[in-house]
Write a protein that holds these residues in place. Structure first.
Motif, PDB file in Angstrom:
ATOM      1  N   VAL A   1       0.818  -1.206   0.000  1.00 22.08           N
ATOM      2  CA  VAL A   1       0.000   0.000   0.000  1.00 22.08           C
ATOM      3  C   VAL A   1       0.860   1.267   0.000  1.00 22.08           C
ATOM      4  CG1 VAL A   1      -1.620   1.292   1.430  1.00 22.08           C
ATOM      5  CG2 VAL A   1      -1.975  -1.137   1.057  1.00 22.08           C
TER       6      VAL A   1
ATOM      7  N   GLY B   1      -8.022   5.642  -1.510  1.00 22.93           N
ATOM      8  CA  GLY B   1      -7.299   4.394  -1.720  1.00 22.93           C
ATOM      9  C   GLY B   1      -5.827   4.570  -2.061  1.00 22.93           C
ATOM     10  N   SER B   2      -5.351   5.830  -2.124  1.00 22.93           N
ATOM     11  CA  SER B   2      -3.948   6.044  -2.507  1.00 22.93           C
ATOM     12  C   SER B   2      -2.970   5.804  -1.351  1.00 22.93           C
ATOM     13  CB  SER B   2      -3.764   7.447  -3.086  1.00 22.93           C
ATOM     14  OG  SER B   2      -4.192   8.433  -2.172  1.00 22.93           O
ATOM     15  N   GLY B   3      -3.495   5.619  -0.127  1.00 18.77           N
ATOM     16  CA  GLY B   3      -2.628   5.279   1.008  1.00 18.77           C
ATOM     17  C   GLY B   3      -2.432   6.405   2.012  1.00 18.77           C
ATOM     18  N   LYS B   4      -3.235   7.476   1.914  1.00 14.68           N
ATOM     19  CA  LYS B   4      -3.048   8.634   2.782  1.00 14.68           C
ATOM     20  C   LYS B   4      -3.254   8.286   4.264  1.00 14.68           C
ATOM     21  CE  LYS B   4      -6.347  10.955   0.742  1.00 14.68           C
ATOM     22  NZ  LYS B   4      -6.875   9.838  -0.077  1.00 14.68           N
ATOM     23  N   SER B   5      -4.357   7.599   4.560  1.00 12.58           N
ATOM     24  CA  SER B   5      -4.630   7.249   5.966  1.00 12.58           C
ATOM     25  C   SER B   5      -3.585   6.281   6.492  1.00 12.58           C
ATOM     26  CB  SER B   5      -6.015   6.610   6.102  1.00 12.58           C
ATOM     27  OG  SER B   5      -7.009   7.541   5.777  1.00 12.58           O
ATOM     28  N   THR B   6      -3.223   5.319   5.672  1.00 15.22           N
ATOM     29  CA  THR B   6      -2.206   4.350   6.097  1.00 15.22           C
ATOM     30  C   THR B   6      -0.900   5.070   6.410  1.00 15.22           C
ATOM     31  OG1 THR B   6      -3.248   2.674   4.717  1.00 15.22           O
ATOM     32  CG2 THR B   6      -0.986   2.236   5.430  1.00 15.22           C
TER      33      THR B   6
HETATM   34  P1  ADP Z   1      -6.753   6.603   1.581  1.00 14.92           P
HETATM   35  O1  ADP Z   1      -6.736   7.093   2.991  1.00 14.92           O
HETATM   36  O2  ADP Z   1      -5.864   7.369   0.662  1.00 14.92           O
HETATM   37  O3  ADP Z   1      -8.148   6.499   1.029  1.00 14.92           O
HETATM   38  P2  ADP Z   1      -5.994   4.073   2.741  1.00 14.92           P
HETATM   39  O4  ADP Z   1      -4.675   4.279   3.381  1.00 14.92           O
HETATM   40  O5  ADP Z   1      -7.175   4.059   3.625  1.00 14.92           O
HETATM   41  O6  ADP Z   1      -6.163   5.117   1.558  1.00 14.92           O
HETATM   42  O7  ADP Z   1      -5.981   2.715   1.955  1.00 14.92           O
HETATM   43  C1  ADP Z   1      -4.996   2.366   1.008  1.00 14.92           C
HETATM   44  C2  ADP Z   1      -5.125   0.900   0.674  1.00 14.92           C
HETATM   45  O8  ADP Z   1      -4.773   0.128   1.814  1.00 14.92           O
HETATM   46  C3  ADP Z   1      -6.515   0.466   0.264  1.00 14.92           C
HETATM   47  O9  ADP Z   1      -6.385  -0.432  -0.798  1.00 14.92           O
HETATM   48  C4  ADP Z   1      -7.039  -0.230   1.495  1.00 14.92           C
HETATM   49  O10 ADP Z   1      -7.937  -1.245   1.142  1.00 14.92           O
HETATM   50  C5  ADP Z   1      -5.792  -0.817   2.106  1.00 14.92           C
HETATM   51  N1  ADP Z   1      -5.882  -0.943   3.569  1.00 14.92           N
HETATM   52  C6  ADP Z   1      -5.927   0.093   4.442  1.00 14.92           C
HETATM   53  N2  ADP Z   1      -6.001  -0.363   5.715  1.00 14.92           N
HETATM   54  C7  ADP Z   1      -5.999  -1.713   5.637  1.00 14.92           C
HETATM   55  C8  ADP Z   1      -6.046  -2.765   6.607  1.00 14.92           C
HETATM   56  N3  ADP Z   1      -6.119  -2.503   7.923  1.00 14.92           N
HETATM   57  N4  ADP Z   1      -6.028  -4.036   6.153  1.00 14.92           N
HETATM   58  C9  ADP Z   1      -5.946  -4.293   4.828  1.00 14.92           C
HETATM   59  N5  ADP Z   1      -5.899  -3.366   3.867  1.00 14.92           N
HETATM   60  C10 ADP Z   1      -5.922  -2.085   4.254  1.00 14.92           C
END
Ligand code: ADP
Ligand code: MG
Length: 243
Positions: free
Chosen positions: A19, A40-45
């Motif tokens: 991710v 879905g670009s990974g900002k929250s992660t």
């Molecule tokens: P954004 O905040 O930019 O929308 P996220 O960081 O939420 O993006 O998500 C990026 C990718 O990581 C997505 O494909 C999401 O499905 C995946 N993802 C995020 N958190 C988890 C998790 N806890 N387990 C599995 N996949 C995750």
């Protein structure tokens, strides 16, 4: 530059889904960095890796020059330096507004009740929620809850505030109140990293804008550069879609 946080070659995968792919970034003291990009670009992660709500798969996170992923590093202490505000508020629903803003100060920082109360009220005044100290979260609007969440985070005296789409869950008429408070905080010199879809706000408050695409920093620069003169095709395409 006076970096508070330095991130080097950060990677995060969930199973075989990579991710975050090799992200490097610094946050300097007093700087306001906004992160934009498609869902879905990974900002929250990325934000969750910064405060270690998620454990990075690879890479380094340095805080004030120390590697926070090194064995024996004091993680609970590290986390107290980073305030986090979530899209979904995450208030303690069984506690009133004042207790929400006091509990971490007492249990985590070891402050005395009286001192914690004084600091909580000062921060609730800053966000215009001091008249609501006895209210429970369920009695508040979304915008009011988010203002309390900001006061709660500020009450811990963080070095850096992380915001993950703080206005995305709000009714449109409440967005302005929360953005105004964030703008005031930015002007006060607080170091902030903000994930947002509010492009006009990002343009106005940011020292630096980061555009994320599919787990990488596709482009970064001043708000004038990113919004006025983007270089990458995918930045142009994204801005064209959202503006
Ligand atoms: P954004 O905040 O930019 O929308 P996220 O960081 O939420 O993006 O998500 C990026 C990718 O990581 C997505 O494909 C999401 O499905 C995946 N993802 C995020 N958190 C988890 C998790 N806890 N387990 C599995 N996949 C995750
Ligand atoms: Mg997100």
């Amino acid at each position: 530059m006076n970096s508070i946080i330095e991130i080097e070659r950060l990677k995060k995968s969930f199973g075989d889904n990579l991710v975050l792919k090799d992200i490097s970034m610094n946050v300097n003291k007093g700087e306001v960095v906004t992160i934009i990009g498609a869902s879905g670009s990974g900002k929250s992660t990325f934000l969750r890796c910064i405060n270690l709500l998620e454990t990075p798969t690879d890479g380094k996170i340095m805080y004030q020059g120390e590697n926070v992923l090194a064995p024996g590093y004091n993680l609970p202490k590290y986390r107290t330096h980073l305030g986090m505000v979530f899209q979904s508020f995450n208030l303690f629903n069984n506690m009133n507004v004042l207790q929400n803003c006091m509990s971490g100060q007492v249990t985590v920082l070891g402050r005395k009740e009286e001192e914690a109360k004084k600091i909580a009220i000062e921060n609730l005044e800053k966000v215009g929620m001091d008249r609501f100290i006895d209210a429970k979260p369920a009695q508040l609007s979304g915008g009011q809850k988010q203002r309390v969440a900001i006061a709660r985070a500020l009450s811990m005296d963080p070095e850096v505030m992380l915001f993950d789409e703080p206005t995305s869950a709000l009714d449109p008429e409440m967005v302005g109140d929360v953005l105004r408070i964030m703008k005031k905080l930015a002007e006060s010199g607080l170091t902030m990293v903000i994930v947002t879809h509010e492009m006009a706000f990002a343009k106005e408050v940011s020292d630096r804008v980061i555009f994320m695409d599919q787990g990488v920093i596709a482009e970064e620069g001043s708000p004038e550069d990113i919004f006025g003169n983007p270089k990458e095709a995918r930045t142009k395409e994204f801005l064209h879609r959202v503006l």
